[in-house]
Design a protein around this motif. Structure first.
Motif, short mmCIF file in Angstrom:
data_model
loop_
_atom_site.label_atom_id
_atom_site.label_comp_id
_atom_site.label_asym_id
_atom_site.label_seq_id
_atom_site.Cartn_x
_atom_site.Cartn_y
_atom_site.Cartn_z
N TYR A 1 -9.32 -30.63 16.79
CA TYR A 1 -8.91 -30.26 15.44
C TYR A 1 -7.88 -31.26 14.89
O TYR A 1 -7.25 -32.01 15.63
N PRO A 2 -7.66 -31.25 13.57
CA PRO A 2 -6.62 -32.11 12.99
C PRO A 2 -5.25 -31.78 13.59
O PRO A 2 -4.94 -30.62 13.89
N ILE A 3 -4.43 -32.82 13.76
CA ILE A 3 -3.11 -32.68 14.38
C ILE A 3 -2.03 -32.77 13.30
O ILE A 3 -2.07 -33.64 12.42
N SER A 4 -1.07 -31.87 13.38
CA SER A 4 0.01 -31.83 12.38
C SER A 4 0.82 -33.13 12.39
O SER A 4 1.09 -33.70 13.45
N MET A 5 1.23 -33.53 11.21
CA MET A 5 2.14 -34.67 11.07
C MET A 5 3.60 -34.20 11.20
O MET A 5 4.43 -34.88 11.81
N LYS A 6 3.90 -33.02 10.65
CA LYS A 6 5.28 -32.54 10.67
C LYS A 6 5.72 -32.26 12.11
O LYS A 6 5.02 -31.62 12.88
N ASN A 7 6.88 -32.76 12.47
CA ASN A 7 7.48 -32.60 13.81
C ASN A 7 6.65 -33.25 14.91
O ASN A 7 6.79 -32.89 16.08
N ARG A 8 5.83 -34.21 14.53
CA ARG A 8 5.02 -34.93 15.53
C ARG A 8 5.94 -35.70 16.47
O ARG A 8 6.90 -36.33 16.04
N LYS A 9 5.61 -35.65 17.77
CA LYS A 9 6.47 -36.26 18.79
C LYS A 9 5.97 -37.64 19.21
O LYS A 9 4.80 -37.98 19.08
N THR A 10 6.91 -38.41 19.78
CA THR A 10 6.57 -39.69 20.39
C THR A 10 6.57 -39.51 21.91
O THR A 10 7.01 -38.50 22.44
N THR A 11 6.11 -40.53 22.60
CA THR A 11 6.05 -40.49 24.06
C THR A 11 7.44 -40.32 24.67
O THR A 11 7.62 -39.65 25.69
N ASP A 12 8.45 -40.91 24.05
CA ASP A 12 9.81 -40.84 24.60
C ASP A 12 10.63 -39.67 24.04
O ASP A 12 11.84 -39.60 24.21
N GLY A 13 9.96 -38.74 23.32
CA GLY A 13 10.63 -37.53 22.88
C GLY A 13 11.23 -37.56 21.50
O GLY A 13 11.77 -36.55 21.03
N ARG A 14 11.14 -38.68 20.80
CA ARG A 14 11.66 -38.75 19.42
C ARG A 14 10.69 -38.04 18.47
O ARG A 14 9.57 -37.72 18.83
N MET A 15 11.13 -37.83 17.24
CA MET A 15 10.26 -37.33 16.20
C MET A 15 9.70 -38.51 15.42
O MET A 15 10.45 -39.42 15.05
N ALA B 1 -11.47 -27.19 11.40
CA ALA B 1 -11.77 -28.54 10.91
C ALA B 1 -11.83 -29.51 12.08
O ALA B 1 -11.42 -29.18 13.20
N ILE B 2 -12.33 -30.69 11.80
CA ILE B 2 -12.48 -31.75 12.81
C ILE B 2 -11.43 -32.82 12.58
O ILE B 2 -11.19 -33.24 11.45
N ASN B 3 -10.79 -33.26 13.66
CA ASN B 3 -9.87 -34.39 13.58
C ASN B 3 -10.67 -35.64 13.17
O ASN B 3 -11.55 -36.08 13.91
N PRO B 4 -10.39 -36.21 11.98
CA PRO B 4 -11.19 -37.34 11.51
C PRO B 4 -11.12 -38.55 12.43
O PRO B 4 -12.02 -39.41 12.40
N ASP B 5 -10.07 -38.65 13.26
CA ASP B 5 -10.00 -39.77 14.20
C ASP B 5 -11.15 -39.72 15.21
O ASP B 5 -11.54 -40.75 15.77
N LEU B 6 -11.67 -38.51 15.45
CA LEU B 6 -12.73 -38.34 16.45
C LEU B 6 -14.13 -38.48 15.87
O LEU B 6 -15.09 -38.70 16.62
N GLY B 7 -14.25 -38.35 14.55
CA GLY B 7 -15.57 -38.44 13.92
C GLY B 7 -15.74 -37.36 12.87
O GLY B 7 -14.76 -36.78 12.38
N THR B 8 -16.97 -37.04 12.56
CA THR B 8 -17.30 -36.06 11.53
C THR B 8 -17.84 -34.79 12.17
O THR B 8 -18.14 -34.75 13.37
#
Length: 476
Positions: free
Chosen positions: A84-98, A123-130
């Motif tokens: 599914y689509p992934i939220s942008m708000k509060n998205r994390k980084t590998t080292d724990g930052r926002m 819905a479908i995550n557009p990064d993965l396809g349609t």
């Protein structure tokens, strides 16, 4: 002018009808696969597909091309990590930052977020396809005799989900009335999952909409079930409400990320074999031995019903990313324990990359694909999958084959057992230590070591010598 308008309407209707027919044809084509049944659970292998990291493209289409390869491994159930689509708000980084705090756009774009921070369940995550690409994946799997289950996250959503503004009553709130991330119910402290918002089932207002989101995938997209994330963090009453509704559409296969006995009762078919997994790690590291394994088998026989199915694994997405690969945790014992997951009661899991001897932790919040070089383990999984699919002595579903422990002269170091059903028999013998072992076992007859093809002749009292982590999977 009127003719032009009428022609346009006709063409639009024709195209729409044609597209609708294509979808109906695709559904009919994949419907040829028999529905989920107790029988298919007996001899299945399950594959956890991390679509993002499976290929350089990270798409449904790239994965779908390899479904015939998975068939060679005996895979009958494909578990897709969240699509599914992934939220942008509060998205994390590998080292724990926002991610929101990163100024550089190129650096910010690198972080794709947690698969489990979902902004839209249907819905479908557009990064993965349609959606059409996804439908092609499901149809291809069905045409190859495989069932497809989706990862379902009923405990929390991403912070971008429309429910946060449209239905704030669906969420847990703090004393100030603010929506919270998931909190430990005992301490009230955050689990650290700050990129997701915690859903609240207390009023039951959420039951119907969440059930409908699940129904969409079964009814409209013909999926065959769900792997339910942190299933025991969601009230049992919700699962008791939702799962029968899914089964009214068609029988579904339900896997829970839990080992709680109360969730098996007519709700979930299979649970996580966490205790066996952790014990395998401990034995590989010399902290436990075969006596501990025997104690676990006895405990499970007492606490669970015979029809409760375990998913057996040496790795999965959480283990790989956070606790290390099977080679980090198990070292040279990794192959032996892989074989054990196939021969013990339950259903074995292959996680993305294990079939290719992939030996690296995958980054959880970034694109980080596996390599596709066939080495030792593809052949091992191929042989074990063939045996699991074809020999009733390895049945591990709701009517499992018997598990009979075989006593050896070195019982703390050597694990030996027979699985038997309807006249079929498979014997597992393994040295669960890093030292060579000499031992005897009370088994006689002519066998084949199924994985290597070597002939093995056994007589009672005959001394056997096994190297470190050596094992047999014997068939008549």
């Amino acid at each position: 002018m009127k003719k032009t308008i009428l022609l346009g309407i006709f063409l639009a209707a024709f195209i729409s009808c044609k597209e609708g027919n294509k979808q109906e044809e695709a559904k009919a084509e994949s419907a040829a696969l028999a529905p989920v049944s107790d029988a298919m659970m007996e001899n299945s292998v399950i594959y956890e597909a991390n679509i993002r990291n499976y290929s350089p493209e990270g798409t449904f289409n790239a994965f779908t091309k390899d479904i015939p390869e998975l068939k060679k491994l005996g895979v009958k159930v494909i578990w897709l990590m969240p699509i599914y689509p992934i939220s942008m708000k509060n998205r994390k980084t590998t080292d724990g930052r926002m991610v929101e705090d990163i100024k550089d756009p190129a650096e910010r774009a690198k972080y794709l977020g947690s698969y489990y921070a979902i902004s839209d369940y249907t819905a479908i995550n557009p990064d993965l396809g349609t959606l059409q690409d996804f439908q092609n994946l499901v149809n291809t799997a069905h045409n190859n005799g495989m069932y497809v289950i989706l990862d379902w996250v009923a405990n929390h959503t991403g912070w971008d989900h429309k429910w946060i503004t449209e239905h704030p009553e669906y969420y847990h709130k703090n004393a100030k009335g603010e929506v919270t991330d998931p909190l430990n119910p005992e301490t009230g402290e955050s689990w650290g999952w700050t990129d997701v918002a915690h859903l609240d089932y207390t009023s039951k207002a959420l039951y119907e909409p969440m059930k409908n989101e699940m129904l969409y995938w079964v009814k409209e997209q013909n999926v065959d079930g769900f792997r339910c994330d942190v299933a025991d963090n969601v009230p049992t009453e919700f699962w008791q409400f939702a799962v029968p509704k899914l089964n009214e559409v068609k029988p579904v296969f339900m896997l829970m990320e839990s080992n709680k006995p109360y969730l098996f009762n007519g709700i979930f078919d299979m649970g996580y074999g966490w205790e066996a997994h952790h014990l395998m790690n401990d034995i590989a590291q010399g902290k436990k031995n075969v006596s501990d394994w025997d104690a676990l088998m006895e405990k499970q026989a007492k606490e669970y019903k015979k029809e409760d199915i375990w998913m057996n694994f040496t790795s999965n997405h959480d283990e790989n990313s956070w606790n290390g690969t099977e080679y980090e945790r198990m070292g040279d014992a990794a192959e032996l324990f892989a074989a054990l997951t196939y021969t013990m009661p339950g259903m074995p899991l292959i996680y993305t990359g294990q079939e290719y001897d992939f030996n690296r932790r995958l980054k959880f919040f970034e694109k980080d694909e596996i390599t596709h070089s066939k080495g030792k383990m593809f052949k091992v999984y191929e042989k074990l999958g063939e045996l699991k699919n074809s020999n009733e002595a390895l049945n591990g579903g709701k009517q499992p084959a018997d598990y009979n422990r075989i006593t050896t002269s070195m019982d703390k170091n050597i694990l030996a057992f027979a699985r038997e059903k309807d006249g079929e028999k498979v014997v597992f013998v393994g040295n669960l230590t890093k030292e060579p072992q000499s031992f005897t076992l009370p088994v006689e007859g002519n066998f084949t070591n199924y994985v290597t093809g070597e002939k093995v002749q056994l007589a009672p009292g005959q001394e056997q010598k096994f190297g470190p982590w050596e094992y047999w999977v014997l068939t008549k």
